[in-house]
Write a protein that holds these residues in place. Sequence first.
Motif, PDB file in Angstrom:
ATOM      1  N   GLU A  48      32.022  70.495 -56.263  1.00 46.53           N
ATOM      2  CA  GLU A  48      32.204  69.120 -55.361  1.00 46.53           C
ATOM      3  C   GLU A  48      31.730  69.158 -54.141  1.00 46.53           C
ATOM      4  N   MET A  49      31.679  70.394 -53.577  1.00 45.39           N
ATOM      5  CA  MET A  49      30.782  70.677 -52.097  1.00 45.39           C
ATOM      6  C   MET A  49      29.572  69.758 -51.698  1.00 45.39           C
ATOM      7  N   PRO A  50      28.623  69.758 -52.646  1.00 42.30           N
ATOM      8  CA  PRO A  50      27.573  68.979 -52.518  1.00 42.30           C
ATOM      9  C   PRO A  50      27.454  67.567 -52.161  1.00 42.30           C
ATOM     10  N   TYR A  51      28.755  66.932 -52.956  1.00 45.45           N
ATOM     11  CA  TYR A  51      29.270  65.427 -52.720  1.00 45.45           C
ATOM     12  C   TYR A  51      29.850  65.199 -51.620  1.00 45.45           C
ATOM     13  N   LEU A  52      30.647  66.497 -51.100  1.00 43.03           N
ATOM     14  CA  LEU A  52      30.966  66.152 -49.593  1.00 43.03           C
ATOM     15  C   LEU A  52      30.208  66.388 -48.567  1.00 43.03           C
ATOM     16  N   ASP A  53      29.160  67.072 -48.758  1.00 40.57           N
ATOM     17  CA  ASP A  53      27.996  67.155 -47.742  1.00 40.57           C
ATOM     18  C   ASP A  53      27.170  65.869 -47.762  1.00 40.57           C
ATOM     19  N   ALA A  54      27.062  65.178 -49.062  1.00 47.09           N
ATOM     20  CA  ALA A  54      26.241  64.138 -49.160  1.00 47.09           C
ATOM     21  C   ALA A  54      27.044  62.877 -48.437  1.00 47.09           C
ATOM     22  N   LEU A  55      28.374  63.112 -48.561  1.00 45.81           N
ATOM     23  CA  LEU A  55      29.274  62.069 -47.902  1.00 45.81           C
ATOM     24  C   LEU A  55      29.365  62.016 -46.456  1.00 45.81           C
ATOM     25  N   GLN A  56      29.420  63.337 -45.846  1.00 44.50           N
ATOM     26  CA  GLN A  56      29.238  63.443 -44.485  1.00 44.50           C
ATOM     27  C   GLN A  56      28.095  63.038 -44.017  1.00 44.50           C
ATOM     28  N   SER A  57      26.855  63.426 -44.500  1.00 51.00           N
ATOM     29  CA  SER A  57      25.397  62.851 -44.066  1.00 51.00           C
ATOM     30  C   SER A  57      25.420  61.326 -44.022  1.00 51.00           C
ATOM     31  N   GLU A  58      25.929  60.890 -44.794  1.00 55.99           N
ATOM     32  CA  GLU A  58      25.834  59.301 -44.835  1.00 55.99           C
ATOM     33  C   GLU A  58      26.787  58.641 -44.203  1.00 55.99           C
ATOM     34  N   MET A  59      28.120  59.174 -44.170  1.00 57.77           N
ATOM     35  CA  MET A  59      29.118  58.220 -43.420  1.00 57.77           C
ATOM     36  C   MET A  59      29.584  59.017 -42.298  1.00 57.77           C
ATOM     37  N   GLY A  60      29.293  60.258 -42.025  1.00 57.89           N
ATOM     38  CA  GLY A  60      30.317  60.839 -40.815  1.00 57.89           C
ATOM     39  C   GLY A  60      29.519  60.318 -39.470  1.00 57.89           C
ATOM     40  N   GLY A  61      30.482  60.326 -38.725  1.00 56.43           N
ATOM     41  CA  GLY A  61      29.963  59.841 -37.279  1.00 56.43           C
ATOM     42  C   GLY A  61      31.411  59.549 -36.369  1.00 56.43           C
ATOM     43  N   GLU A  62      31.451  58.483 -35.802  1.00 56.19           N
ATOM     44  CA  GLU A  62      32.301  58.238 -34.688  1.00 56.19           C
ATOM     45  C   GLU A  62      33.707  57.790 -35.463  1.00 56.19           C
ATOM     46  N   ASP A  63      33.611  57.248 -36.727  1.00 59.25           N
ATOM     47  CA  ASP A  63      34.800  56.706 -37.484  1.00 59.25           C
ATOM     48  C   ASP A  63      35.291  57.500 -38.584  1.00 59.25           C
ATOM     49  N   PHE A  64      34.402  58.404 -39.028  1.00 57.21           N
ATOM     50  CA  PHE A  64      34.769  59.102 -40.177  1.00 57.21           C
ATOM     51  C   PHE A  64      34.147  60.412 -40.204  1.00 57.21           C
ATOM     52  N   GLU A  65      35.171  61.487 -40.531  1.00 64.53           N
ATOM     53  CA  GLU A  65      34.460  62.822 -40.785  1.00 64.53           C
ATOM     54  C   GLU A  65      34.907  63.665 -42.060  1.00 64.53           C
ATOM     55  N   VAL A  66      34.170  64.406 -42.652  1.00 64.00           N
ATOM     56  CA  VAL A  66      34.579  65.143 -43.540  1.00 64.00           C
ATOM     57  C   VAL A  66      34.952  66.511 -42.994  1.00 64.00           C
ATOM     58  N   VAL A  67      36.130  67.068 -43.370  1.00 63.29           N
ATOM     59  CA  VAL A  67      36.581  68.343 -42.623  1.00 63.29           C
ATOM     60  C   VAL A  67      36.808  69.394 -43.879  1.00 63.29           C
ATOM     61  N   ALA A  68      35.962  70.041 -44.058  1.00 66.25           N
ATOM     62  CA  ALA A  68      36.042  70.990 -45.206  1.00 66.25           C
ATOM     63  C   ALA A  68      36.430  72.288 -44.814  1.00 66.25           C
ATOM     64  N   VAL A  69      37.824  72.945 -45.372  1.00 62.82           N
ATOM     65  CA  VAL A  69      38.324  74.074 -44.825  1.00 62.82           C
ATOM     66  C   VAL A  69      38.248  75.212 -45.995  1.00 62.82           C
ATOM     67  N   ALA A  70      37.791  76.123 -45.750  1.00 64.50           N
ATOM     68  CA  ALA A  70      37.775  77.386 -46.682  1.00 64.50           C
ATOM     69  C   ALA A  70      38.992  78.102 -46.607  1.00 64.50           C
ATOM     70  N   THR A  71      40.079  78.301 -47.281  1.00 67.94           N
ATOM     71  CA  THR A  71      41.281  78.631 -47.395  1.00 67.94           C
ATOM     72  C   THR A  71      41.314  79.762 -48.105  1.00 67.94           C
ATOM     73  N   GLY A  72      42.114  80.801 -47.596  1.00 66.71           N
ATOM     74  CA  GLY A  72      42.257  82.031 -48.130  1.00 66.71           C
ATOM     75  C   GLY A  72      41.368  83.132 -47.841  1.00 66.71           C
ATOM     76  N   ARG A  73      40.978  84.100 -48.596  1.00 61.81           N
ATOM     77  CA  ARG A  73      39.921  85.244 -48.379  1.00 61.81           C
ATOM     78  C   ARG A  73      38.678  84.838 -48.701  1.00 61.81           C
ATOM     79  N   ASN A  74      37.806  84.386 -47.684  1.00 66.29           N
ATOM     80  CA  ASN A  74      36.368  83.977 -48.091  1.00 66.29           C
ATOM     81  C   ASN A  74      35.657  84.794 -47.070  1.00 66.29           C
TER      82      ASN A  74
END
Length: 182
Positions: free
Chosen positions: A83-109
């Motif tokens: 899934e993460m490459p899809y999120l990365d592509a979405l942020q690349s295409e649509m991220g900006g002043e109105d929208f942001e992908v916030v991906a949080v690594a949870t737990g032991r990483n």
Amino acid sequence: MLRSALLYTALLFGANAAFAGAVDWQAAKDAGLVKLVPAEEPAPVSDVEFTDPEGGTHTLADYKGKVVLLNFWATWCAPCREEMPYLDALQSEMGGEDFEVVAVATGRNAPDRIDKFYEETGLQNLPVLLDPRQQLARAMGVVGLPVTVLIDREGREVARLLGEADWSSEPAKAVIRQLVAD
């Protein structure tokens, strides 16, 4: 095939929902986001802090005024790797002043594992954000990974998807466009 084409067309043009200020959740589900569940009533999200590798602290309130796609993931999570490459592509295409992908690594990483994960999956547009003690994940009711929460400009959860999804797909982008237009 024709039905799918019609649904994609309706989503692409928003079936005028973007202009009416409402998200067409059913069209999104019909077009492929079958696990997307809209909130019965939009509810404020948690104010629990999360961090970055430099020790900076953040809260979801930092993003108020933007539509946010909040994703909880982990380096050991196989569906997250897809899934993460899809999120990365979405942020690349649509991220900006109105929208942001916030991906949080949870737990032991471990930091070196996160770096390796980003390198192996080709992630370039998502900052590294951490929830090492799973405080934010618990406050948000996350019980498995990945989990994605859509948050409106007012900082309220409006939908949730359990499991992986192609967030760079046209149905996903249509939902984001509708939320941004609202």
